[in-house]
Design a protein around this motif. Structure first.
Motif, mmCIF file in Angstrom:
data_model
loop_
_atom_site.group_PDB
_atom_site.id
_atom_site.type_symbol
_atom_site.label_atom_id
_atom_site.label_comp_id
_atom_site.label_asym_id
_atom_site.label_seq_id
_atom_site.Cartn_x
_atom_site.Cartn_y
_atom_site.Cartn_z
ATOM 1 N N ASN A 8 46.632 22.053 38.580
ATOM 2 C CA ASN A 8 46.156 23.382 38.217
ATOM 3 C C ASN A 8 45.623 24.125 39.439
ATOM 4 O OD1 ASN A 8 46.532 23.628 35.275
ATOM 5 N ND2 ASN A 8 45.264 21.777 35.252
ATOM 6 N N ALA A 9 45.376 25.420 39.265
ATOM 7 C CA ALA A 9 44.933 26.254 40.381
ATOM 8 C C ALA A 9 43.725 25.619 41.074
ATOM 9 C CB ALA A 9 44.585 27.651 39.882
ATOM 10 N N ALA A 10 43.866 25.352 42.364
ATOM 11 C CA ALA A 10 42.816 24.641 43.098
ATOM 12 C C ALA A 10 41.497 25.387 43.069
ATOM 13 C CB ALA A 10 43.263 24.412 44.541
ATOM 14 N N ASN A 11 41.560 26.736 43.121
ATOM 15 C CA ASN A 11 40.309 27.490 43.199
ATOM 16 C C ASN A 11 39.501 27.447 41.918
ATOM 17 O OD1 ASN A 11 42.488 29.068 42.179
ATOM 18 N ND2 ASN A 11 41.281 30.930 42.429
ATOM 19 N N PHE A 12 40.121 27.041 40.799
ATOM 20 C CA PHE A 12 39.362 26.949 39.549
ATOM 21 C C PHE A 12 38.378 25.783 39.562
ATOM 22 C CE2 PHE A 12 42.404 29.426 36.537
ATOM 23 C CZ PHE A 12 42.143 30.564 37.278
ATOM 24 N N ILE A 13 38.548 24.868 40.515
ATOM 25 C CA ILE A 13 37.589 23.768 40.649
ATOM 26 C C ILE A 13 36.182 24.320 40.840
ATOM 27 C CG2 ILE A 13 36.849 21.853 42.126
ATOM 28 C CD1 ILE A 13 39.822 21.432 42.819
ATOM 29 N N HIS A 14 36.096 25.401 41.607
ATOM 30 C CA HIS A 14 34.786 25.985 41.920
ATOM 31 C C HIS A 14 34.586 27.322 41.213
ATOM 32 C CE1 HIS A 14 35.666 23.165 45.249
ATOM 33 N NE2 HIS A 14 34.409 22.847 45.044
ATOM 34 N N GLY A 15 35.236 27.491 40.051
ATOM 35 C CA GLY A 15 34.972 28.651 39.213
ATOM 36 C C GLY A 15 35.776 29.885 39.542
ATOM 37 N N ALA A 16 36.585 29.855 40.596
ATOM 38 C CA ALA A 16 37.423 31.001 40.961
ATOM 39 C C ALA A 16 36.613 32.288 41.087
ATOM 40 C CB ALA A 16 38.551 31.189 39.946
ATOM 41 N N VAL A 17 35.393 32.180 41.575
ATOM 42 C CA VAL A 17 34.550 33.360 41.742
ATOM 43 C C VAL A 17 34.921 34.045 43.051
ATOM 44 C CG1 VAL A 17 32.198 34.208 41.964
ATOM 45 C CG2 VAL A 17 32.675 32.303 40.435
ATOM 46 N N ILE A 18 35.436 35.263 42.979
ATOM 47 C CA ILE A 18 35.895 35.933 44.203
ATOM 48 C C ILE A 18 35.245 37.295 44.383
ATOM 49 C CG2 ILE A 18 38.080 34.699 44.253
ATOM 50 C CD1 ILE A 18 39.412 37.103 43.039
ATOM 51 N N GLY A 19 34.156 37.543 43.678
ATOM 52 C CA GLY A 19 33.394 38.752 43.929
ATOM 53 C C GLY A 19 33.949 39.986 43.236
ATOM 54 N N PRO A 20 33.404 41.153 43.566
ATOM 55 C CA PRO A 20 33.741 42.382 42.841
ATOM 56 C C PRO A 20 35.167 42.879 43.063
ATOM 57 C CG PRO A 20 32.304 42.861 44.708
ATOM 58 C CD PRO A 20 32.336 41.366 44.559
ATOM 59 N N ALA A 21 35.878 42.348 44.064
ATOM 60 C CA ALA A 21 37.238 42.828 44.320
ATOM 61 C C ALA A 21 38.139 42.648 43.107
ATOM 62 C CB ALA A 21 37.836 42.106 45.530
ATOM 63 N N ILE A 22 37.909 41.574 42.339
ATOM 64 C CA ILE A 22 38.765 41.337 41.178
ATOM 65 C C ILE A 22 38.605 42.429 40.126
ATOM 66 C CG2 ILE A 22 37.126 39.902 39.891
ATOM 67 C CD1 ILE A 22 39.513 38.202 39.002
ATOM 68 N N GLN A 23 37.446 43.105 40.128
ATOM 69 C CA GLN A 23 37.225 44.147 39.117
ATOM 70 C C GLN A 23 38.124 45.365 39.359
ATOM 71 O OE1 GLN A 23 35.730 42.757 36.909
ATOM 72 N NE2 GLN A 23 34.598 41.191 38.050
ATOM 73 N N LEU A 24 38.648 45.515 40.556
ATOM 74 C CA LEU A 24 39.621 46.579 40.817
ATOM 75 C C LEU A 24 40.838 46.418 39.916
ATOM 76 C CD1 LEU A 24 39.988 47.169 44.667
ATOM 77 C CD2 LEU A 24 39.760 48.939 42.915
ATOM 78 N N ILE A 25 41.418 45.225 39.925
ATOM 79 C CA ILE A 25 42.637 45.017 39.143
ATOM 80 C C ILE A 25 42.326 44.889 37.666
ATOM 81 C CG2 ILE A 25 42.797 42.492 39.238
ATOM 82 C CD1 ILE A 25 45.642 45.085 39.756
ATOM 83 N N GLU A 26 41.135 44.388 37.330
ATOM 84 C CA GLU A 26 40.757 44.343 35.911
ATOM 85 C C GLU A 26 40.618 45.762 35.375
ATOM 86 O OE1 GLU A 26 41.564 41.514 35.307
ATOM 87 O OE2 GLU A 26 39.858 40.177 34.974
ATOM 88 N N GLY A 27 40.103 46.664 36.217
ATOM 89 C CA GLY A 27 40.035 48.070 35.821
ATOM 90 C C GLY A 27 41.407 48.668 35.618
ATOM 91 N N GLU A 28 42.353 48.308 36.501
ATOM 92 C CA GLU A 28 43.714 48.827 36.321
ATOM 93 C C GLU A 28 44.350 48.283 35.052
ATOM 94 O OE1 GLU A 28 48.067 49.212 38.488
ATOM 95 O OE2 GLU A 28 46.336 48.635 39.702
ATOM 96 N N LYS A 29 44.005 47.060 34.682
ATOM 97 C CA LYS A 29 44.514 46.519 33.414
ATOM 98 C C LYS A 29 44.088 47.406 32.237
ATOM 99 C CE LYS A 29 44.585 41.641 34.796
ATOM 100 N NZ LYS A 29 44.003 40.293 34.553
ATOM 101 N N LEU A 30 42.825 47.810 32.232
ATOM 102 C CA LEU A 30 42.336 48.673 31.159
ATOM 103 C C LEU A 30 43.070 50.010 31.170
ATOM 104 C CD1 LEU A 30 38.482 48.021 31.402
ATOM 105 C CD2 LEU A 30 40.117 46.944 29.856
ATOM 106 N N ARG A 31 43.300 50.543 32.367
ATOM 107 C CA ARG A 31 44.009 51.822 32.469
ATOM 108 C C ARG A 31 45.461 51.687 31.997
ATOM 109 N NH1 ARG A 31 46.502 55.512 32.193
ATOM 110 N NH2 ARG A 31 46.485 57.515 33.318
ATOM 111 N N ALA A 32 46.089 50.555 32.298
ATOM 112 C CA ALA A 32 47.467 50.310 31.853
ATOM 113 C C ALA A 32 47.524 50.183 30.333
ATOM 114 C CB ALA A 32 48.011 49.047 32.522
ATOM 115 N N ILE A 33 46.529 49.532 29.752
ATOM 116 C CA ILE A 33 46.477 49.390 28.296
ATOM 117 C C ILE A 33 46.353 50.754 27.633
ATOM 118 C CG2 ILE A 33 45.037 48.540 26.394
ATOM 119 C CD1 ILE A 33 44.445 46.074 28.225
ATOM 120 N N LYS A 34 45.595 51.654 28.251
ATOM 121 C CA LYS A 34 45.483 53.013 27.714
ATOM 122 C C LYS A 34 46.868 53.658 27.584
ATOM 123 C CE LYS A 34 43.697 57.619 28.992
ATOM 124 N NZ LYS A 34 42.922 57.988 27.792
#
Length: 382
Positions: free
Chosen positions: A322-348
């Motif tokens: 499985n994804a190696a980074n999930f061992i430590h929670g895959a925490v990558i800071g606020p940058a991920i919220q950029l694409i999560e925001g685009e997901k919401l916009r795409a759903i709209k």
């Protein structure tokens, strides 16, 4: 709620207030059980009504699963279930009580690529479309769309420029976790030469990070364009997998399309460490190992596979594939919220029926829509 969580919540509240509220639309979302899902699930629930969360199977043992289970309905997810439109619709009708509802599916990994049109036909409601968030998922949808265009609207954010910061940080966290696992075995990263299989957005970042750490890094990809780019950037680029693997004792797989099957595992140098940037069921054919290899855990996050014959080779699999980074929670800071925001916009756009069906490539947002998301993100995080 921590200060960071409060900032993320404020960002999503602001973004959804701009996008609008669609409480009559319901959402069922595939999700990793990781910290980010604890903030993204409520954001989906603000924009729409989050009817169910489908946990990626290999992440259900995490603490986040328990926290999400207390708030949302969480049916079991598997590839076999997702391919079976009758079974999916039964879950939508009986377990999630979505009969007669408007529905959006949020996918990561192409779970519904084979069944989405049939789900739309059988569902006693209206499937407005699918939002796919990952490159390996896009590849699964596009493989089918090239043969038979979908009748259901599908949109993706996987190739958005807003995902570039996340991709690089995912790569950084993958390398971090691999190094942490090796150090638990009293070994340092720089004692190994590396091969990166897959020179896409995450794979290219992994290769660059490894080289930057002083590790001799070889690249393999089946796409000649990507392989040429790797060579132009100074990597040793191999056109044959066996040649790439013959030079390394650390292998990082970043294809999302079965980088290693039985033949590939047989090419590994004895003692190699293998890691993935995505789910094991996407990156490896692990069931093929059952007849010829004996697995033995040698640490919390490392499994040794020995060939089932005298004097056979062995290799190690980080996080059991499985994804190696999930061992430590895959925490990558606020940058991920950029694409999560685009997901919401795409759903709209799905909700407002602005996503056309058909064609061999999935729909994407335009530059204007992405800028709107980025501007709100900048207001809250810079």
């Amino acid at each position: 709620m921590t200060a960071s969580e409060g900032k993320i919540s404020a960002y999503f509240s602001h973004l959804v207030s701009e996008l609008g509220y669609y409480r009559d639309v319901h959402c069922v979302a595939v999700a990793h059980m990781v910290p980010n899902t604890l903030t993204f699930a409520p954001a989906l629930d603000r924009l729409m009504t989050l009817a169910g969360v489908l946990p990626k199977p290999r992440s259900v043992g995490r603490d986040e699963y328990t926290q999400l289970y207390a708030k949302y309905k969480i049916p079991e997810l598997s590839r076999a279930w997702a391919r079976d439109a009758v079974a999916v619709v039964k879950t939508l009708h009986d377990d999630l009580k979505l009969t007669g509802r408007k529905l959006v599916l949020v996918d990561i990994g192409g779970y519904f690529a084979e069944s989405v049109d049939q789900i739309a036909n059988l569902f006693d409601g209206e499937l407005l479309g699918v939002m796919e968030g990952t490159e390996n998922g896009v590849q699964k949808y596009e493989e089918i769309a090239r043969k038979t265009p979908y009748k259901t609207p599908i949109i993706t954010v996987a190739r958005s420029p807003l995902k570039l910061p996340e991709d690089h940080l995912v790569a950084s966290s993958v390398v971090f976790s691999i190094e942490a696992v090796l150090r638990e075995q009293a070994e340092i990263l720089q004692t190994r030469a590396a091969t990166v299989i897959g020179y896409g957005r995450v794979g290219s970042s992994v290769a660059g990070i490894l080289r930057g750490r002083g590790i001799n890094t070889v690249v393999y990809d089946i796409d000649p364009i990507k392989l040429a780019e790797a060579a132009a950037r100074g990597f040793q680029a191999n056109t044959r997998l066996n040649e790439a693997l013959s030079q390394s004792s650390l292998v990082v797989c970043a294809t999302g399309r079965k980088a290693l099957e039985l033949k590939g595992f047989g090419m590994l140098q004895s003692g190699s460490v293998v890691a993935s940037v995505t789910s094991a069921d996407d990156e490896f054919d692990l069931p093929c190992l059952e007849a010829g290899y004996i697995p033995t855990p040698v640490g919390k996050d490392l499994v040794r596979y020995d060939e089932n014959r005298a004097g056979g080779r062995h290799f190690f699999l980080v996080a059991n594939g499985n994804a190696a980074n999930f061992i430590h929670g895959a925490v990558i800071g606020p940058a991920i919220q950029l694409i999560e925001g685009e997901k919401l916009r795409a759903i709209k756009d799905l909700i407002e029926r602005k996503v056309p069906a058909g064609g061999s490539h999935l729909a994407e947002l335009d530059v204007k829509a992405r800028k709107e998301v980025a501007e709100i993100w900048i207001e809250h995080f810079l």
